[in-house]
Design a protein around this motif. Structure first.
Motif: not given
Length: 146
Positions: A3-6, A11-17
């Motif tokens: 997947l593209p890095a962005e 996805h990481w940001m959503v998971d962290m939130v």
């Protein structure tokens, strides 16, 4: 295929939130909920799909509207943070204490930070609230008074 890095970072940001040990809520100028994270679901018992689009005052009628509007005014008008500590008001959102065996409190004491959210043009149309569980700190302070 990778997947593209962005996309991966998003996805990481959503998971962290959703999984951070802080309540995160975004509200607009009408005090309607735009974001409700997993911490708030767990502690309030309200699912995000039941909270998003509703006014904070509908969800939590115990919040004094005039008082809360005063707290949000400098955030919207000046773009600065505002704070609510458990010493000023034990909680903003009446949430159950999820550790009743180890902590003798009927509700979660909270420290809340109100933060401006700027649009790309610099306007502030929303604020986000970060809610920290301060129950342990409050109970230690109360025990020292006794």
């Amino acid at each position: 295929m990778s997947l593209p890095a962005e996309f991966e970072q998003f996805h990481w940001m959503v998971d962290m939130v959703q999984n951070i040990d802080l309540g995160l809520i975004v509200i607009d100028k009408e005090y309607k909920v735009q974001l409700w994270n997993g911490f708030m679901t767990h502690h309030s018992g309200r699912q995000s799909h039941d909270a998003i689009g509703l006014s904070l005052f509908e969800l939590f009628p115990e919040i004094p509207r005039a008082w809360f509007e005063v707290k949000t005014k400098p955030v919207y008008n000046l773009g600065c943070r505002s704070f609510i500590t458990w010493r000023q008001r034990p909680y903003l959102f009446k949430c159950r204490n999820v550790r009743p065996v180890t902590q003798q409190a009927d509700f979660m004491y909270q420290n809340v930070t109100l933060n401006p959210m700027r649009t790309p043009t610099g306007d502030i149309k929303s604020i986000f609230l970060s809610i920290q569980d301060a129950t342990a700190e409050a109970l230690v302070a109360d025990n020292h008074k006794a």
